[in-house]
Design an enzyme around this catalytic site. Sequence first.
Site, PDB file in Angstrom:
ATOM      1  N   ARG A 190     -18.679 -68.551 -29.310  1.00  0.00           N
ATOM      2  CA  ARG A 190     -19.364 -69.125 -30.476  1.00  0.00           C
ATOM      3  C   ARG A 190     -20.644 -68.351 -30.788  1.00  0.00           C
ATOM      4  O   ARG A 190     -20.972 -68.111 -31.959  1.00  0.00           O
ATOM      5  CB  ARG A 190     -19.657 -70.602 -30.240  1.00  0.00           C
ATOM      6  CG  ARG A 190     -18.398 -71.457 -30.149  1.00  0.00           C
ATOM      7  CD  ARG A 190     -18.677 -72.936 -30.227  1.00  0.00           C
ATOM      8  NE  ARG A 190     -17.463 -73.704 -30.060  1.00  0.00           N
ATOM      9  CZ  ARG A 190     -16.578 -73.950 -31.032  1.00  0.00           C
ATOM     10  NH1 ARG A 190     -16.803 -73.492 -32.250  1.00  0.00           N
ATOM     11  NH2 ARG A 190     -15.495 -74.647 -30.786  1.00  0.00           N
ATOM     12  N   LEU A 194     -15.326 -76.157 -21.240  1.00  0.00           N
ATOM     13  CA  LEU A 194     -15.014 -75.866 -22.635  1.00  0.00           C
ATOM     14  C   LEU A 194     -15.881 -76.830 -23.435  1.00  0.00           C
ATOM     15  O   LEU A 194     -15.976 -78.010 -23.087  1.00  0.00           O
ATOM     16  CB  LEU A 194     -13.531 -76.130 -22.940  1.00  0.00           C
ATOM     17  CG  LEU A 194     -12.522 -75.061 -22.509  1.00  0.00           C
ATOM     18  CD1 LEU A 194     -11.101 -75.590 -22.649  1.00  0.00           C
ATOM     19  CD2 LEU A 194     -12.683 -73.791 -23.346  1.00  0.00           C
ATOM     20  N   ASP A 195     -16.512 -76.354 -24.503  1.00  0.00           N
ATOM     21  CA  ASP A 195     -17.434 -77.241 -25.205  1.00  0.00           C
ATOM     22  C   ASP A 195     -16.685 -78.343 -25.968  1.00  0.00           C
ATOM     23  O   ASP A 195     -15.455 -78.336 -26.076  1.00  0.00           O
ATOM     24  CB  ASP A 195     -18.381 -76.454 -26.113  1.00  0.00           C
ATOM     25  CG  ASP A 195     -17.689 -75.775 -27.285  1.00  0.00           C
ATOM     26  OD1 ASP A 195     -16.846 -76.414 -27.939  1.00  0.00           O
ATOM     27  OD2 ASP A 195     -17.983 -74.598 -27.556  1.00  0.00           O
ATOM     28  N   TYR A 196     -17.439 -79.275 -26.492  1.00  0.00           N
ATOM     29  CA  TYR A 196     -16.907 -80.491 -27.119  1.00  0.00           C
ATOM     30  C   TYR A 196     -15.896 -80.179 -28.215  1.00  0.00           C
ATOM     31  O   TYR A 196     -14.887 -80.877 -28.365  1.00  0.00           O
ATOM     32  CB  TYR A 196     -18.079 -81.291 -27.699  1.00  0.00           C
ATOM     33  CG  TYR A 196     -17.727 -82.648 -28.256  1.00  0.00           C
ATOM     34  CD1 TYR A 196     -17.536 -83.744 -27.419  1.00  0.00           C
ATOM     35  CD2 TYR A 196     -17.614 -82.842 -29.630  1.00  0.00           C
ATOM     36  CE1 TYR A 196     -17.229 -84.994 -27.940  1.00  0.00           C
ATOM     37  CE2 TYR A 196     -17.310 -84.088 -30.157  1.00  0.00           C
ATOM     38  CZ  TYR A 196     -17.123 -85.165 -29.309  1.00  0.00           C
ATOM     39  OH  TYR A 196     -16.825 -86.403 -29.819  1.00  0.00           O
TER      40      TYR A 196
END
Length: 243
Positions: free
Chosen positions: A191, A101-103
Amino acid sequence: MNKAIAASGLCARRKADELIFAGRVSVNGVPETTPGRRVLPGDSVAVDGRPLPARREHAYLLLHKPVGTVCTISDPQGRPTVMDLLPETARGLGLFPVGRLDYFSEGLLLLTNDGDLANRLIHPRHHVDKVYEVLVRGDVPERHLEIMRSGMRLSDGTPLLPVEASRVLTQDRRGTLLRLVLRQGVNRQIRRMCDDLGLTILRLTRVAEGGLSLGTLKAAETRVLEPAEVRALRKSVGLPEKA
């Protein structure tokens, strides 16, 4: 050999392949670059000159990853990692995050030392469902949801499988809450989809994956998977109940 490395809890099998191809693995003191090499009883396997850890009992931990952490074992930029959130009882078990999962995203993240399971969960051929709740600024036209459902192509040409896209009935004064179900592992897919459609993401949360549910787990909290959950998860990717 890649399976032996994964079984030790050092890393997932895909990462083990990378180590082998890079010449960082040796068998009985001789560099080995073939992942399919059989490891026989009595063989001594080393990675970067260090003996392979003894096979550990498999452990499975569910984390609610908070925003502001990265899904790596260590970060060269010094940012907080998900490993910093593990309870003391889970340290030293050789756990590693399954997928990413991105930042700026949060939600369900599985950590395990079961390399076979990890490898299958991230392999695209298994198409494990991942469910996200995405808060988007303003209204979302129905035509945008239809584009997602039909299998859109990103602006860079990347083709996407159809995504189950729907509005959540819960109202949020900041925008529209969407429920998206993905079945492939394209990097930062949600995203990138929203960017192409001109939608601004305010919050992105993974709430379920492969039959596991985030439930009421709060950000930065963890829990151990129930045996029935482990059995169901392994069964979903074609693995036997016990490793």
